[in-house]
Design a protein around this motif. Structure first.
Motif, PDB file in Angstrom:
ATOM      1  N   GLU A  56       0.748  -1.254  -0.040  1.00 13.93           N
ATOM      2  CA  GLU A  56       0.000   0.084  -0.156  1.00 13.93           C
ATOM      3  C   GLU A  56       0.794   1.316   0.060  1.00 13.93           C
ATOM      4  O   GLU A  56       0.494   2.205  -0.542  1.00 13.93           O
ATOM      5  N   THR A  57       2.008   1.251   0.798  1.00  8.73           N
ATOM      6  CA  THR A  57       2.769   2.250   0.816  1.00  8.73           C
ATOM      7  C   THR A  57       3.512   2.847  -0.612  1.00  8.73           C
ATOM      8  O   THR A  57       3.702   3.752  -1.103  1.00  8.73           O
ATOM      9  N   TYR A  60       0.738   4.251  -2.834  1.00  6.97           N
ATOM     10  CA  TYR A  60       0.442   5.317  -2.861  1.00  6.97           C
ATOM     11  C   TYR A  60       1.682   6.568  -2.706  1.00  6.97           C
ATOM     12  O   TYR A  60       1.547   7.493  -3.621  1.00  6.97           O
ATOM     13  N   GLY A 198      -2.625   9.680  -4.179  1.00  9.64           N
ATOM     14  CA  GLY A 198      -1.243   9.430  -4.221  1.00  9.64           C
ATOM     15  C   GLY A 198      -0.519   9.723  -5.784  1.00  9.64           C
ATOM     16  O   GLY A 198      -0.920  10.438  -6.422  1.00  9.64           O
ATOM     17  N   THR A 366       5.398  12.165   1.193  1.00 12.82           N
ATOM     18  CA  THR A 366       6.035  11.115   1.710  1.00 12.82           C
ATOM     19  C   THR A 366       7.327  11.380   2.442  1.00 12.82           C
ATOM     20  O   THR A 366       8.036  10.437   2.920  1.00 12.82           O
ATOM     21  N   THR A 369       6.077  11.067   5.977  1.00 14.12           N
ATOM     22  CA  THR A 369       5.742   9.709   6.425  1.00 14.12           C
ATOM     23  C   THR A 369       6.937   8.731   6.474  1.00 14.12           C
ATOM     24  O   THR A 369       6.934   8.027   7.291  1.00 14.12           O
ATOM     25  N   GLN A 382       1.010  -0.091   7.342  1.00 12.22           N
ATOM     26  CA  GLN A 382       0.940   0.637   5.921  1.00 12.22           C
ATOM     27  C   GLN A 382      -0.200   1.545   5.742  1.00 12.22           C
ATOM     28  O   GLN A 382      -0.252   2.575   5.389  1.00 12.22           O
ATOM     29  N   ARG A 383      -1.403   1.095   6.216  1.00  6.44           N
ATOM     30  CA  ARG A 383      -2.592   1.862   6.053  1.00  6.44           C
ATOM     31  C   ARG A 383      -2.624   3.227   7.085  1.00  6.44           C
ATOM     32  O   ARG A 383      -2.845   4.281   6.745  1.00  6.44           O
ATOM     33  N   VAL A 386      -0.204   5.826   5.304  1.00  5.84           N
ATOM     34  CA  VAL A 386      -1.015   6.324   4.181  1.00  5.84           C
ATOM     35  C   VAL A 386      -1.944   7.527   4.826  1.00  5.84           C
ATOM     36  O   VAL A 386      -1.894   8.400   4.154  1.00  5.84           O
ATOM     37  N   ARG A 390      -1.740  11.570   4.247  1.00  4.44           N
ATOM     38  CA  ARG A 390      -3.025  12.331   3.802  1.00  4.44           C
ATOM     39  C   ARG A 390      -3.017  13.770   4.398  1.00  4.44           C
ATOM     40  O   ARG A 390      -3.404  14.693   4.026  1.00  4.44           O
TER      41      ARG A 390
END
Length: 549
Positions: A56-57, A60, A198, A366, A369, A382-383, A386, A390
């Motif tokens: 996921e990362t 995104y 993303g 980015t 994070t 990972q969620r 993300v 955001r």
């Protein structure tokens, strides 16, 4: 036939936005936000169906590292183009002449350097961000200090300038709208698909914006050329100095030694060490696609002389007494373009400007994070990463909105961009280039160079450019800072303990790499050989420069 100017005597056109223009602008802005999200959603489904779904990362923040060269190249151009190209280049050309093209043709040269000597090490490191690359090459201190600078540059230099450029267009159309309101609206337009989609959505959007923006530049060039009396008359009005790419060493805006001491260094920072730009190549499908995309971007940059700079010089014949050079481009559009078509061009300008903002937002989120949150809290899901990305996007947006009006005190947008970068980025360039090129460069030397020379550069910017206390041309200031940074790096490295050879070996240049690649390229078609394509690009660059020198 496009209409000719009715205001060539020096008057100003009517900046009334018709219903047709407004409908085109709104329609384009909506579609340019919906299409990237829909296209990205389909790409994700296709990847999932083929079993190639990424985590996921990575999806995104780097678009799954799956972009082919046209997307890489057009996204590089759009990211660079939209911040100041329409507004900044045309205004800079009106004020300074075609010498401002130095920043564009030098980009082609720098991109060749990038794909030969720098990009391979970035991709080999498999880093998400350039600060992470510095940790792999040096240590965590260097990573954190550079990550902090990247965030600062993203919000106070790159994003603020892009939002200000868009606000200048809006101000021409709606003079009574406060600058801060225009900036905020443009920022929200940019944030819509950045927060949701993303980098994948950003790169698709960038490709659309670059294509439409280049088309708009062609139309405005044709209309402007039709409006002037003749090429010879335009050259006479502009004068020899404004029609020359090479200016005297004592010139206030762009002295010729400044091409090496300043323009080259600023360009190396922007195209090779700036997370905002390099992130596009980090998302490339392979090293070859990253190289081909970069070469495409360099080729397109050469066209900027004709699409954006010469119309600004031609405007001297049409509007000799503009109060603000940054209003040149919207003036040309409203004076020379027919209803409907000018709405499309204005929409492309606004969308292109937000295209830079969306790229900067993705870059900033980015870094926050992956360089701060994941490093300090490695167990974050990972969620969760993300989600934090955001949130940080929105925070960065608010900071840039508040800062953007400050840029109004500079004569032109391009002056702001180049002068502030000249003082802040030379230490960054020195650390990256010497770090890749010289294995003996130590982590302590890299860290101290960043934390000492960059604050010193900021202090000098305030003293020289803001308060005018020291008479120093900013391009020369960049050269002085770069030389001092190199001296500091070398001195501390030689005085300190030896580097960790195993850690440095993988991410520093060795002659064996060149020999190995030469063997691999044997049998590669000419059209796919990046070395051949690089020579062609450099020859084209030399030809353009020689023609206008």
């Amino acid at each position: 036939m496009l209409p000719t100017s009715t205001t060539s005597g020096g008057g100003m056109p009517d900046f009334t936005v018709t219903g047709i223009d407004l409908a085109v602008i709104i329609g384009y802005l909506l579609l340019s936000r919906i299409i990237p999200l829909v296209a990205q959603s389909r790409m994700k489904k296709k990847a999932k169906a083929s079993g190639k779904e990424t985590d996921e990362t990575e999806d995104y923040f780097l678009g799954g590292r799956n972009f082919i060269w046209p997307f890489v190249g057009l996204s590089l151009v759009a990211t660079n183009m939209s911040g100041a190209t329409f507004v900044g280049l045309a205004g800079g050309a009106y004020e300074q002449g075609i010498s401002i093209f130095a920043y564009e043709w030098m980009s082609a040269v720098i991109l060749v350097i990038f794909i030969f000597f720098i990009l391979p090490f970035y991709l080999r490191s498999e880093a998400f961000t350039l600060p992470e690359f510095l940790e792999k090459r040096f240590d965590r201190r260097t990573r954190m200090s550079f990550a902090g600078f990247n965030l600062f540059a993203n919000m106070f230099i790159d994003m603020a300038a892009a939002l200000f450029a868009g606000a200048m267009v809006v101000k021409v159309l709606y003079p009574d709208v406060p600058l801060i309101v225009s900036v905020a609206v443009l920022a929200i337009l940019a944030a819509v698909y950045t927060v949701i989609g993303g980098l994948g959505a950003v790169m698709i959007s960038d490709s659309i914006q670059a294509t439409v923006t280049l088309l708009g530049g062609v139309l405005v060039l044709i209309a402007t050329f039709n409006a002037i009396e003749s090429w010879d008359a335009m050259v006479q009005t502009a004068g020899e100095e404004k029609m020359s790419l090479i200016l005297p060493a004592d010139h206030g805006d762009l002295p010729w030694p400044g091409l090496v001491t300043g323009v080259l260094i600023i360009g190396l920072y922007y195209w090779t060490t700036n997370q905002l730009v390099v992130q596009r190549t980090l998302g490339a499908k392979s090293l070859d696609h990253g190289r081909w995309g970069s070469l495409l971007a360099g080729a397109i940059k050469l066209t900027f002389l004709f699409l954006f700079i010469l119309p600004g010089v031609m405007a001297l014949s049409l509007y000799p007494e503009l109060d603000n050079p940054d209003t040149v481009f919207p003036t040309l559009v409203f004076d020379l373009m027919p209803v409907g078509l000018r709405g499309l061009i204005l929409a492309a300008v606004i969308a292109a400007i937000t295209s830079t903002v969306d790229s900067i937002l993705n870059s900033a989120s980015t870094i926050v994070t992956m360089d701060f949150v994941k490093t300090l809290r490695p167990k974050t899901s990972q969620r969760g990463l993300v989600t934090i990305g955001r949130i940080s996007t929105v925070v960065a947006l608010v900071v840039a909105i508040v800062w953007a009006p400050f840029i109004a005190q500079f004569d032109t947008l391009y002056q702001y961009l180049q002068s502030v970068l000249s003082y802040l980025v030379p230490p960054v360039v020195a650390v990256f280039l010497l770090g890749i090129g010289w294995r003996r460069t130590t982590a302590t030397a890299a860290f101290l160079t960043l934390v000492v020379m960059q604050p010193l550069g900021l202090a000098m910017f305030l003293l020289v450019e803001v308060n005018g206390l020291v008479p120093l041309q900013f391009l020369y200031a960049a050269g002085i800072s770069f030389a001092l940074s190199l001296a500091m790096l070398v001195g501390i490295s030689l005085l300190g303990p030896a580097v960790d050879e195993e850690k440095a070996d993988e991410l520093t240049w060795k002659n064996e790499y060149w020999a190995e690649e030469t063997a691999e390229l044997k049998g590669t078609p000419v059209w796919a050989n990046y070395r051949v394509l690089s020579v062609v690009l450099l020859a084209a660059t030399a030809g353009v420069v020689a023609a206008f020198a």
